[in-house]
Design an enzyme around this catalytic site. Structure first.
Site, PDB file in Angstrom:
ATOM      1  N   ASN A 124      31.910 -28.521  24.360  1.00  0.00           N
ATOM      2  CA  ASN A 124      32.125 -27.075  24.367  1.00  0.00           C
ATOM      3  C   ASN A 124      33.458 -26.675  24.992  1.00  0.00           C
ATOM      4  OD1 ASN A 124      30.278 -28.191  26.485  1.00  0.00           O
ATOM      5  ND2 ASN A 124      30.726 -26.245  27.490  1.00  0.00           N
ATOM      6  N   CYS A 160      29.614 -20.418  31.043  1.00  0.00           N
ATOM      7  CA  CYS A 160      28.652 -20.502  32.134  1.00  0.00           C
ATOM      8  C   CYS A 160      29.342 -20.619  33.485  1.00  0.00           C
ATOM      9  CB  CYS A 160      27.741 -21.712  31.946  1.00  0.00           C
ATOM     10  SG  CYS A 160      27.197 -21.913  30.268  1.00  0.00           S
TER      11      CYS A 160
HETATM   12  C1  LIG Z   1      25.660 -23.336  24.675  1.00  0.00           C
HETATM   13  C2  LIG Z   1      25.398 -24.768  24.953  1.00  0.00           C
HETATM   14  C3  LIG Z   1      24.207 -25.203  25.552  1.00  0.00           C
HETATM   15  C4  LIG Z   1      23.157 -24.228  26.023  1.00  0.00           C
HETATM   16  O1  LIG Z   1      22.543 -23.577  24.957  1.00  0.00           O
HETATM   17  P1  LIG Z   1      21.753 -22.188  25.204  1.00  0.00           P
HETATM   18  O2  LIG Z   1      21.110 -21.940  23.875  1.00  0.00           O
HETATM   19  O3  LIG Z   1      22.798 -21.175  25.536  1.00  0.00           O
HETATM   20  O4  LIG Z   1      20.775 -22.422  26.284  1.00  0.00           O
HETATM   21  C5  LIG Z   1      24.013 -26.552  25.731  1.00  0.00           C
HETATM   22  N1  LIG Z   1      24.942 -27.439  25.349  1.00  0.00           N
HETATM   23  C6  LIG Z   1      26.101 -27.075  24.775  1.00  0.00           C
HETATM   24  C7  LIG Z   1      27.074 -28.120  24.353  1.00  0.00           C
HETATM   25  C8  LIG Z   1      26.375 -25.728  24.558  1.00  0.00           C
HETATM   26  O5  LIG Z   1      27.525 -25.373  23.996  1.00  0.00           O
END
Ligand SMILES: *Cc1c(COP(=O)(O)O)cnc(C)c1O
Length: 384
Positions: free
Chosen positions: A154, A328
């Site tokens: 991400n 986050c």
């Molecule tokens: C956004 C994300 C998450 C968390 O997902 P949510 O649906 O927001 O709880 C976990 N792993 C990665 C790589 C993400 O980008």
């Protein structure tokens, strides 16, 4: 001027067709799928239809799909469930993750270490954040309870060689999970080609609603439930299913499969304009992550002499919404652990900028962004 959204890796707008697909399940087909009367039967038929559609995209059977409340829950269930089951079954107590996991995996691994007696070990990554597959044969052994490796990162966009990691885990008979939350919607999700036992997705990263996700659990994979109660979801996740959101996830995933041939070339074009344009106009700016094996809509940089969060605030005032590292972590003054693990110096890591494009992004958005960036960086440098 209307603000321009360039933060699709944080979340995406819900597709109008997805909203339409969800609506009947609020007011018309509202039965509890566990009820035995006709209302329940109708809801259950819809639920199982969605499960089959999602299974089709992943190339698995419907029974192998568990619906959850999102990517974080899928990651938690995968890691906790597999780790606890592996220890119970064969005494294995080591969890392998990568240094570039999302907090949903990283913090979960640490929780399992701090409160449940597991030991954390790391798969090595290179400076692009790619797992170094050739070292895995040597380091994975019978004490390993579960391996978890992020499919697409991400923060830096790097796509990992999941199939190759999976092959090695399979050979060693170790359960393998991948966090495919960023990859879902743009990368291959076929669980057999990927050689995965567990795979997490979350709908809001691919134009679906927030608060819903899925976990693929390969048949026969030992997994202890995290949320106990009724025998919903193959007795692996208790709780009455949120059918409207599941309808949305399913529709959003189907649209991705159908329309990717149109959108991916568009994302790539916009991404590559950023990858060449940002270092081209900002002295010292460098791309983070892999130059080629990266998400089609993901561009990320470090810019010397700026505070990334400050730059994001300045850009926001100029009409462009992007991010510094993962959403986050916004507001925290610490440099990202992911960037530090790529051997980026802490002061440089503070100046990270993530620009992610999506379906609504236009050429004008990118051109406009690139034209304001030098002034924004200059302002951030003066303030720093
Ligand atoms: C956004 C994300 C998450 C968390 O997902 P949510 O649906 O927001 O709880 C976990 N792993 C990665 C790589 C993400 O980008």
């Amino acid at each position: 001027m209307k603000p321009i959204y360039l933060d699709y890796s944080a979340t995406t707008p819900v597709d109008e067709r997805v909203v339409s697909a969800m609506l009947p399940y609020f007011t018309e087909t509202y039965g509890n799928p566990s009820s035995i009367h006709s209302f329940g039967q109708k809801a259950d038929a819809a639920l199982e239809g969605f499960r089959a559609d999602v299974a089709h995209v992943l190339g698995c059977t419907p029974r192998e799909i568990i619906f959850t409340s999102g990517g974080s829950e899928s990651d938690n269930l995968a890691l906790r469930g597999a780790a606890l089951a592996a220890r119970e079954k064969r005494g294995a107590n080591r969890i392998f993750i990568t240094p570039v996991e999302h907090h949903a995996i990283e913090k979960t691994a640490h929780d399992l270490a701090d409160h449940y007696g597991f030991e954390i070990a790391y798969l090595p990554v290179d400076q692009t954040g790619t797992v170094m597959v050739d070292q895995l044969e040597q380091i994975l052994d019978g004490r390993t309870a579960v391996v978890s490796a992020i499919y697409a990162n991400n923060e830096v966009g790097t796509i990992n060689p999941i199939a190759e990691i999976g092959k090695i885990c399979r050979l060693k008979q170790i359960i393998f999970h991948t966090d495919a939350v960023q990859a879902a919607g743009v990368c291959d999700l076929n669980v057999d080609r990927l050689h995965v036992d567990l795979l997490s997705i979350g709908a809001h990263k691919f134009y679906g609603p927030k608060g819903v996700g899925a976990l693929y659990v390969r048949k026969g994979t030992p997994l202890l439930p995290v949320q106990t109660g009724g025998a919903h979801e193959n007795a692996q996740r208790a709780g009455t299913q949120n059918i409207p959101l599941i309808a949305g996830l399913t529709e959003a995933l189907s649209i991705c499969v159908e329309e990717n041939p149109i959108y991916i070339p568009q994302h790539l074009r916009h991404r590559d304009l950023l990858i060449s344009g940002v270092p081209g106009s900002i002295p010292g700016a460098v791309l983070t992550g892999h130059p080629v094996n990266r998400l089609p809509g993901h561009a990320s940089f470090v810019i010397p002499g700026v505070d990334g969060n400050q730059l994001v605030i300045i850009l926001d005032r100029m009409g462009y919404a992007c991010s510094s590292g993962s959403a986050c972590k916004t507001g925290s003054p610490e440099p990202s652990g992911v960037l530090l693990s790529l051997e980026i110096a802490p002061d440089l890591a503070m100046g990270s900028l993530r620009v992610t494009v999506g379906r609504q992004t236009t050429d004008e958005d990118i051109i406009g962004f690139l034209s304001v960036l030098p002034a924004a960086v200059e302002k951030a440098r003066r303030q720093g």
